[in-house]
Design a protein around this motif. Structure first.
Motif, PDB file in Angstrom:
ATOM      1  N   PRO A   1     -11.376 -16.961  18.984  1.00  0.00           N
ATOM      2  CA  PRO A   1     -10.759 -17.437  18.096  1.00  0.00           C
ATOM      3  C   PRO A   1     -11.123 -16.537  16.936  1.00  0.00           C
ATOM      4  O   PRO A   1     -12.464 -16.208  16.630  1.00  0.00           O
ATOM      5  CB  PRO A   1     -11.263 -18.779  17.993  1.00  0.00           C
ATOM      6  N   GLY A   2     -10.452 -16.169  16.008  1.00  0.00           N
ATOM      7  CA  GLY A   2     -10.416 -15.394  14.784  1.00  0.00           C
ATOM      8  C   GLY A   2     -10.805 -14.014  15.132  1.00  0.00           C
ATOM      9  O   GLY A   2     -11.080 -13.221  13.999  1.00  0.00           O
ATOM     10  N   LYS A   3     -10.787 -13.656  16.581  1.00  0.00           N
ATOM     11  CA  LYS A   3     -11.003 -12.324  16.681  1.00  0.00           C
ATOM     12  C   LYS A   3      -9.778 -11.445  17.199  1.00  0.00           C
ATOM     13  O   LYS A   3      -8.778 -12.057  17.790  1.00  0.00           O
ATOM     14  CB  LYS A   3     -12.184 -12.099  17.601  1.00  0.00           C
ATOM     15  N   GLU A   4      -9.680 -10.095  17.007  1.00  0.00           N
ATOM     16  CA  GLU A   4      -8.823  -9.219  17.854  1.00  0.00           C
ATOM     17  C   GLU A   4      -8.880  -9.127  19.114  1.00  0.00           C
ATOM     18  O   GLU A   4      -9.945  -9.402  19.853  1.00  0.00           O
ATOM     19  CB  GLU A   4      -8.836  -7.840  17.389  1.00  0.00           C
ATOM     20  N   ARG A   5      -7.692  -9.217  19.911  1.00  0.00           N
ATOM     21  CA  ARG A   5      -7.655  -9.028  21.351  1.00  0.00           C
ATOM     22  C   ARG A   5      -8.470  -7.704  21.741  1.00  0.00           C
ATOM     23  O   ARG A   5      -8.419  -6.750  21.117  1.00  0.00           O
ATOM     24  CB  ARG A   5      -6.317  -8.986  21.716  1.00  0.00           C
ATOM     25  N   GLU A   6      -9.190  -7.719  22.862  1.00  0.00           N
ATOM     26  CA  GLU A   6     -10.146  -6.656  23.360  1.00  0.00           C
ATOM     27  C   GLU A   6      -9.771  -6.252  24.602  1.00  0.00           C
ATOM     28  O   GLU A   6      -9.653  -7.144  25.496  1.00  0.00           O
ATOM     29  CB  GLU A   6     -11.534  -6.963  23.155  1.00  0.00           C
ATOM     30  N   LEU A   7      -9.523  -4.970  24.911  1.00  0.00           N
ATOM     31  CA  LEU A   7      -9.667  -4.449  26.390  1.00  0.00           C
ATOM     32  C   LEU A   7     -10.634  -4.508  27.030  1.00  0.00           C
ATOM     33  O   LEU A   7     -11.635  -4.069  26.515  1.00  0.00           O
ATOM     34  CB  LEU A   7      -8.845  -3.133  26.368  1.00  0.00           C
ATOM     35  N   VAL A   8     -11.042  -5.452  27.949  1.00  0.00           N
ATOM     36  CA  VAL A   8     -12.421  -5.576  28.615  1.00  0.00           C
ATOM     37  C   VAL A   8     -12.507  -4.575  29.726  1.00  0.00           C
ATOM     38  O   VAL A   8     -13.315  -3.981  29.996  1.00  0.00           O
ATOM     39  CB  VAL A   8     -12.543  -6.851  28.985  1.00  0.00           C
ATOM     40  N   ALA A   9     -11.375  -4.544  30.660  1.00  0.00           N
ATOM     41  CA  ALA A   9     -11.641  -3.322  31.951  1.00  0.00           C
ATOM     42  C   ALA A   9     -10.089  -3.122  32.181  1.00  0.00           C
ATOM     43  O   ALA A   9      -9.194  -3.957  32.119  1.00  0.00           O
ATOM     44  CB  ALA A   9     -12.201  -4.210  32.938  1.00  0.00           C
ATOM     45  N   GLU A  10      -9.861  -2.019  32.953  1.00  0.00           N
ATOM     46  CA  GLU A  10      -8.866  -1.689  33.508  1.00  0.00           C
ATOM     47  C   GLU A  10      -8.904  -0.977  34.987  1.00  0.00           C
ATOM     48  O   GLU A  10     -10.028  -0.324  35.108  1.00  0.00           O
ATOM     49  CB  GLU A  10      -8.159  -0.262  32.611  1.00  0.00           C
ATOM     50  N   ILE A  11      -8.010  -1.033  35.685  1.00  0.00           N
ATOM     51  CA  ILE A  11      -7.803  -0.551  37.074  1.00  0.00           C
ATOM     52  C   ILE A  11      -6.751   0.317  37.365  1.00  0.00           C
ATOM     53  O   ILE A  11      -5.444  -0.398  36.835  1.00  0.00           O
ATOM     54  CB  ILE A  11      -8.315  -1.519  38.038  1.00  0.00           C
ATOM     55  N   SER A  12      -6.715   1.476  37.880  1.00  0.00           N
ATOM     56  CA  SER A  12      -5.385   2.243  37.872  1.00  0.00           C
ATOM     57  C   SER A  12      -4.825   1.508  39.215  1.00  0.00           C
ATOM     58  O   SER A  12      -5.292   0.644  40.056  1.00  0.00           O
ATOM     59  CB  SER A  12      -5.793   3.514  38.574  1.00  0.00           C
ATOM     60  N   ALA A  13      -3.789   1.979  39.296  1.00  0.00           N
ATOM     61  CA  ALA A  13      -2.626   1.313  40.388  1.00  0.00           C
ATOM     62  C   ALA A  13      -3.201   1.531  41.860  1.00  0.00           C
ATOM     63  O   ALA A  13      -3.143   0.452  42.722  1.00  0.00           O
ATOM     64  CB  ALA A  13      -1.269   2.058  40.385  1.00  0.00           C
ATOM     65  N   HIS A  14      -3.952   2.326  42.351  1.00  0.00           N
ATOM     66  CA  HIS A  14      -4.444   2.548  43.582  1.00  0.00           C
ATOM     67  C   HIS A  14      -6.147   2.275  43.591  1.00  0.00           C
ATOM     68  O   HIS A  14      -6.674   2.207  44.717  1.00  0.00           O
ATOM     69  CB  HIS A  14      -4.291   3.919  44.036  1.00  0.00           C
ATOM     70  N   GLY A  15      -6.623   1.529  42.332  1.00  0.00           N
ATOM     71  CA  GLY A  15      -7.852   1.258  42.335  1.00  0.00           C
ATOM     72  C   GLY A  15      -8.936   2.373  42.438  1.00  0.00           C
ATOM     73  O   GLY A  15     -10.224   2.149  42.445  1.00  0.00           O
ATOM     74  N   ASP A  16      -8.529   3.743  42.226  1.00  0.00           N
ATOM     75  CA  ASP A  16      -9.336   4.784  42.199  1.00  0.00           C
ATOM     76  C   ASP A  16      -9.963   5.140  40.976  1.00  0.00           C
ATOM     77  O   ASP A  16     -10.853   5.861  40.925  1.00  0.00           O
ATOM     78  CB  ASP A  16      -8.808   6.182  42.877  1.00  0.00           C
TER      79      ASP A  16
ATOM     80  N   TYR B   1     -14.210   0.429  31.578  1.00  0.00           N
ATOM     81  CA  TYR B   1     -14.659  -0.869  30.796  1.00  0.00           C
ATOM     82  C   TYR B   1     -15.068  -0.558  29.429  1.00  0.00           C
ATOM     83  O   TYR B   1     -15.665   0.479  28.896  1.00  0.00           O
ATOM     84  CB  TYR B   1     -16.087  -1.003  31.673  1.00  0.00           C
ATOM     85  N   ALA B   2     -15.118  -1.749  28.757  1.00  0.00           N
ATOM     86  CA  ALA B   2     -15.364  -1.650  27.340  1.00  0.00           C
ATOM     87  C   ALA B   2     -16.939  -1.590  27.561  1.00  0.00           C
ATOM     88  O   ALA B   2     -17.572  -2.111  28.441  1.00  0.00           O
ATOM     89  CB  ALA B   2     -14.853  -3.205  26.731  1.00  0.00           C
ATOM     90  N   ASP B   3     -17.667  -1.009  26.443  1.00  0.00           N
ATOM     91  CA  ASP B   3     -19.063  -0.906  26.378  1.00  0.00           C
ATOM     92  C   ASP B   3     -19.813  -2.339  26.429  1.00  0.00           C
ATOM     93  O   ASP B   3     -20.973  -2.440  27.034  1.00  0.00           O
ATOM     94  CB  ASP B   3     -19.537  -0.031  25.125  1.00  0.00           C
ATOM     95  N   SER B   4     -19.166  -3.456  25.787  1.00  0.00           N
ATOM     96  CA  SER B   4     -19.842  -4.689  25.573  1.00  0.00           C
ATOM     97  C   SER B   4     -19.820  -5.276  27.259  1.00  0.00           C
ATOM     98  O   SER B   4     -20.609  -6.250  27.261  1.00  0.00           O
ATOM     99  CB  SER B   4     -18.906  -5.471  24.751  1.00  0.00           C
ATOM    100  N   VAL B   5     -19.196  -4.870  28.063  1.00  0.00           N
ATOM    101  CA  VAL B   5     -19.325  -5.312  29.268  1.00  0.00           C
ATOM    102  C   VAL B   5     -19.688  -4.488  30.675  1.00  0.00           C
ATOM    103  O   VAL B   5     -19.749  -5.097  31.769  1.00  0.00           O
ATOM    104  CB  VAL B   5     -17.975  -6.033  29.948  1.00  0.00           C
ATOM    105  N   LYS B   6     -19.863  -3.189  30.111  1.00  0.00           N
ATOM    106  CA  LYS B   6     -20.249  -2.280  31.331  1.00  0.00           C
ATOM    107  C   LYS B   6     -21.607  -2.678  31.947  1.00  0.00           C
ATOM    108  O   LYS B   6     -22.503  -3.368  31.093  1.00  0.00           O
ATOM    109  CB  LYS B   6     -20.582  -0.862  30.632  1.00  0.00           C
ATOM    110  N   ASP B   7     -21.578  -2.513  33.229  1.00  0.00           N
ATOM    111  CA  ASP B   7     -22.560  -2.992  34.037  1.00  0.00           C
ATOM    112  C   ASP B   7     -22.725  -4.431  34.308  1.00  0.00           C
ATOM    113  O   ASP B   7     -23.811  -4.958  34.911  1.00  0.00           O
ATOM    114  CB  ASP B   7     -24.067  -2.498  33.370  1.00  0.00           C
ATOM    115  N   ARG B   8     -21.774  -5.076  33.748  1.00  0.00           N
ATOM    116  CA  ARG B   8     -21.993  -6.635  33.985  1.00  0.00           C
ATOM    117  C   ARG B   8     -20.519  -7.138  34.729  1.00  0.00           C
ATOM    118  O   ARG B   8     -20.411  -8.108  35.532  1.00  0.00           O
ATOM    119  CB  ARG B   8     -21.996  -7.423  32.676  1.00  0.00           C
TER     120      ARG B   8
END
Length: 125
Positions: free
Chosen positions: A41-56, A60-67
């Motif tokens: 709420p009140g914040k911009e949408r943030e991209l957290v993680a992405e994965i390519s079509a074949h998973g290769d 990750y966003a820095d805020s969630v890396k390693d978690r």
């Protein structure tokens, strides 16, 4: 058209884990890159993680890396987001999104074409 349905959200205490799932309707989902986004709420949408079509490739966003870990199950047309060591700052509505990108890493800033309805994640302090 790709229909996406998220599941797995909920209320958890700080430090706990949760796995979100994104189920796709399209049989050729393996040609689509998938991203998990979140918006508090009140914040911009943030991209957290992405994965390519074949998973290769994953990103990750820095805020969630390693978690957080994003993965996909091709046989089930599903993408998962496993979240561990959750913090109150992770509280948000989480959305999965897809875009047709059959090969390689998704370029930074790629617009996603298909979106799910979102699932709420609340981390209590």
């Amino acid at each position: 058209q790709v229909q996406l349905v998220e599941s797995g959200g909920g209320l958890v205490p700080t430090g706990d884990s949760l796995t979100l799932s994104c189920a796709a309707s399209k049989r050729t989902f393996s040609s689509y890159a998938v991203g998990w986004f979140r918006q508090a709420p009140g914040k911009e949408r943030e991209l957290v993680a992405e994965i390519s079509a074949h998973g290769d490739f994953t990103q990750y966003a820095d805020s969630v890396k390693d978690r957080f870990t994003i993965s996909r199950d091709g046989a089930k047309n599903t993408v998962h987001l496993h979240m561990s060591s959750l913090k109150p700052a992770d509280t948000a509505t989480y959305y999965c999104a897809a875009t047709f990108w059959p090969l390689g890493r998704v370029p930074t800033g790629t617009e996603y074409d298909y979106w799910g309805q979102g699932t709420q994640v609340t981390v209590s302090s």
